[in-house]
Scaffold this motif. Sequence first.
Motif, short mmCIF file in Angstrom:
data_model
loop_
_atom_site.label_atom_id
_atom_site.label_comp_id
_atom_site.label_asym_id
_atom_site.label_seq_id
_atom_site.Cartn_x
_atom_site.Cartn_y
_atom_site.Cartn_z
N PRO A 54 0.21 0.51 11.96
CA PRO A 54 -0.17 1.27 10.76
C PRO A 54 0.93 2.22 10.28
O PRO A 54 1.21 2.31 9.08
N GLN A 55 1.57 2.92 11.22
CA GLN A 55 2.63 3.85 10.82
C GLN A 55 3.82 3.09 10.23
O GLN A 55 4.41 3.52 9.24
N TRP A 56 4.17 1.97 10.85
CA TRP A 56 5.30 1.19 10.34
C TRP A 56 5.02 0.75 8.90
O TRP A 56 5.88 0.85 8.02
N LEU A 57 3.82 0.25 8.65
CA LEU A 57 3.47 -0.21 7.31
C LEU A 57 3.49 0.95 6.31
O LEU A 57 3.97 0.80 5.18
N LEU A 116 6.18 3.44 1.80
CA LEU A 116 6.73 4.66 1.21
C LEU A 116 8.11 4.38 0.60
O LEU A 116 8.46 4.93 -0.45
N HIS A 117 8.87 3.53 1.25
CA HIS A 117 10.20 3.17 0.73
C HIS A 117 10.15 2.02 -0.27
O HIS A 117 11.18 1.68 -0.86
N GLY A 118 8.97 1.40 -0.44
CA GLY A 118 8.83 0.35 -1.46
C GLY A 118 9.44 -0.97 -1.10
O GLY A 118 9.91 -1.71 -1.99
N TYR A 119 9.43 -1.36 0.18
CA TYR A 119 10.04 -2.62 0.59
C TYR A 119 9.11 -3.80 0.31
O TYR A 119 7.89 -3.67 0.22
N ARG A 120 9.74 -4.98 0.24
CA ARG A 120 9.03 -6.24 0.09
C ARG A 120 8.85 -6.89 1.46
O ARG A 120 9.77 -6.89 2.29
N ALA A 121 7.69 -7.46 1.70
CA ALA A 121 7.44 -8.15 2.96
C ALA A 121 8.22 -9.46 3.02
O ALA A 121 8.27 -10.20 2.03
N PRO A 122 8.86 -9.78 4.14
CA PRO A 122 9.53 -11.10 4.26
C PRO A 122 8.51 -12.22 4.13
O PRO A 122 7.38 -12.11 4.63
N ASP A 123 8.90 -13.31 3.49
CA ASP A 123 7.96 -14.41 3.28
C ASP A 123 7.42 -14.95 4.60
O ASP A 123 6.23 -15.25 4.72
N ALA A 124 8.27 -15.06 5.60
CA ALA A 124 7.84 -15.62 6.89
C ALA A 124 6.85 -14.72 7.60
O ALA A 124 6.11 -15.17 8.48
N ALA A 125 6.82 -13.43 7.26
CA ALA A 125 5.92 -12.49 7.93
C ALA A 125 4.55 -12.44 7.28
O ALA A 125 3.63 -11.82 7.84
N LEU A 126 4.38 -13.08 6.13
CA LEU A 126 3.11 -12.96 5.42
C LEU A 126 1.93 -13.55 6.21
O LEU A 126 0.87 -12.91 6.31
N PRO A 127 2.02 -14.77 6.78
CA PRO A 127 0.86 -15.29 7.53
C PRO A 127 0.45 -14.39 8.71
O PRO A 127 -0.73 -14.04 8.81
#
Length: 578
Positions: free
Chosen positions: A153-156, A161-172
Motif C-alpha cells: 500500500p505504501q509503495w502504491l 504521488l509521483h504520477g507514474y505509469r504501471a508497467p504493462d507486465a505488472a498489470l495482471p
Amino acid sequence: MPRTTPPTPTTGPKPTTAPTTGPVTPTGSPSDAPPSDAPLSDAPAGGPVSLPWEELVTSALLGTDRRPPGAASGPDAAAAALLDAAALHTVRRRAGLLPAPAAPRPAPAPADPRPALPEAARSRLAQLLADRAAPGGSGGRRGAAPDLTELIPQWLATANLHGYRAPDAALPPLLDAARARTDLRPQALTFAGPRGLWLAGLNPDWKFALRGASGSALLPEVTDLEAVRRLWEEGLFAERVALLSAVRAHEAAAALTLLATTWSTERAEDRLMFIDSLRTGLSGADEEFLEQALADRSRNVRATAAELLSALPGSALAHRMAARALSCVSPGLTGTGPSVAVEAPHECDAAMQRDGVVALPPSGRGERSWWLGQLVESSPLSVWPARFGGRGAREIVALPVADGWGEELHAAWCRAAVRQRDAEWARALLGAPSTPPSNGPGTASLAERSKLLAVLPTAERADWVAGFIAAHGLSEAFQLLGVCPTPWAEPLGRSVVDALDIARDAGSYPWSFSGVMGLAERCLNPSEADRLEVLTTTPDEPADASPGANGYWSEAFQRLVSTLRLRAAMDRELIPAR
C-alpha cells in the motif's frame, strides 16, 4: 499392385487410460458425435469393438465387469476395449468438426501518457507482487525480515504521488493483488490507470475494477450526454455504478437527473447502491429526491435516504427529528445543579418510521432507548445549545443525565457528531486524552472514539492519541492508531516507541503487542530507523521476566528497523530522475 492391409497387433499390453484427444464423459452422445446407431464398421479385425456411443457410456457407468463391451473377456481386456472404442469415437467426431468463427479482436489498449517507473522501482514492484503470491509461512516466528506484502500500500501511494505509469507486465499481478485485498483497490486502480481498466474489462475475475472507475477509458466522457444516456440504459451494473460516480463527481445535479430517469424500474439492491453514491457531493439540492426515497418499498433504501437527509442539518427531516428529540431531552435539576432530563418516546408511530426510525430494536435493547437514540443521532447538533441556555458542547456533555440515560444519550450524540462531521462536539465527547475511557464524557467504546477522532484535523488527531498512549499505554490504543495519518508525526511515533520499550522492560512477550508493532512498521517515519537501532540489542533479562522475552523483543525491533530502512529505500527509488 494389390492393396494390402497391415496386420493388427494381437499381442502386447493394451492402453489403460483414455487418449488425451477425447475423454469419456458420463453423459449421452454429444451433439456433434456420430449417430448412436452407427456401428464402427471400419474397425479392423481385432481392433476396437464396434458399439454405439450410448452402450459405451453404459459400460463406463456400470463397470466393465458388469457390462463388458462387445465380446471382450477379463477385466483388463474389457477396460482396454472400452477405452479404445471411446478414443476411436472421439477421433471420428473431431474429424467432422468445423472451426468456429473467430471472435472479434478487442479494441487496442488506450494510451497512458504518465511517465514510466525508474528501473529500480520497477524491480521493487515485481519483488513485492511476487512475494504476495508466495506460499504462506508455517505460522511460526516472523523473524527479523520485513513483511513485503504489508509494504505494497505504501509503495502504491508513493508511486501515485509521483504520477507514474504501471508497467504493462505488472498489470495482471497488480489486478490479482487488488482482487484479493480490498484495501489495495483504490491505490492499485489509480496506478493501473486506463490500461489496467481496459484489461479488467476482458477478464471477469477483475470486474471489480469497473466499480467506481470514474476516470476509466471504458466510460464515455461525462460531457457526451448521448453516450452517457446509452450506457446508463444498456450497461452492466458495475459500469452503471462507475458512470454514476463519474457524473456525480463532475456535476452533482446531472447525476441526480440521470438517476431519476430509471429509478422506478431499478431493482431494490441496485437502488440502494445508487442512492449510497449520493454521499459524494451531498447537498441541499438532493433533499427533494431523498424525501421521495423515504417512501421507497425497500427498507434499506428508506434507511439510507433518512441517514443522508439527517446529515443535512437544514433538511426538513432533520427539523422533524429535532422537534421529536427536543421533546424527549430537556434541562432539569439534580439537587441544586443543572442536569439533563430524558423522557424517551413511548411509541414509534408511522411518521417516525417513514423518517427512518426502525421500530424493532436489536436483541438485548429496549424499545424506548432504541427509539431515543435514533431521534437524537438524526437531529442537528446545533439545536442543543439553545435548548440548554446557550451552553457550548463541552458544558452540555458535562451535565449529569438523570435516571441512567447518560450512556444512551452520549452515544447518540457521538453518532451525530460523526455523521455531521462536527469537530467541536467530537472534542467535547472525546474529552482529555488522559481521562480513563470508562470515565470519559462521551463513550467508553474505543470504536466510537476512533470515529470521533477521524472528525478532527490530522495534527490534532495525532496529538490526542499520543497523549492517550502516554497516559494509558498501548493495550487500548490499536483502534485509535488506525485513524492517525501516516507517517506518524514525531510526538505520536515517539510515544509508541517509548510504550513498546516500557513493555519490553516489564518482561512481557512482544506478541501481546504484535498489532501495534505491525502498525509501527508501516506508519513510523522511516527517518526514525537510526534512533531505534539501540533497541535491537538483547539486554539482560530481569529475574521475574518471561523466559526468552528479551530475545523476542530484540528480534521484533530488528524487524522494525529493517522495515523502516526498506521503506526509506523504496521512497528513494521512486524519486524522479532530474
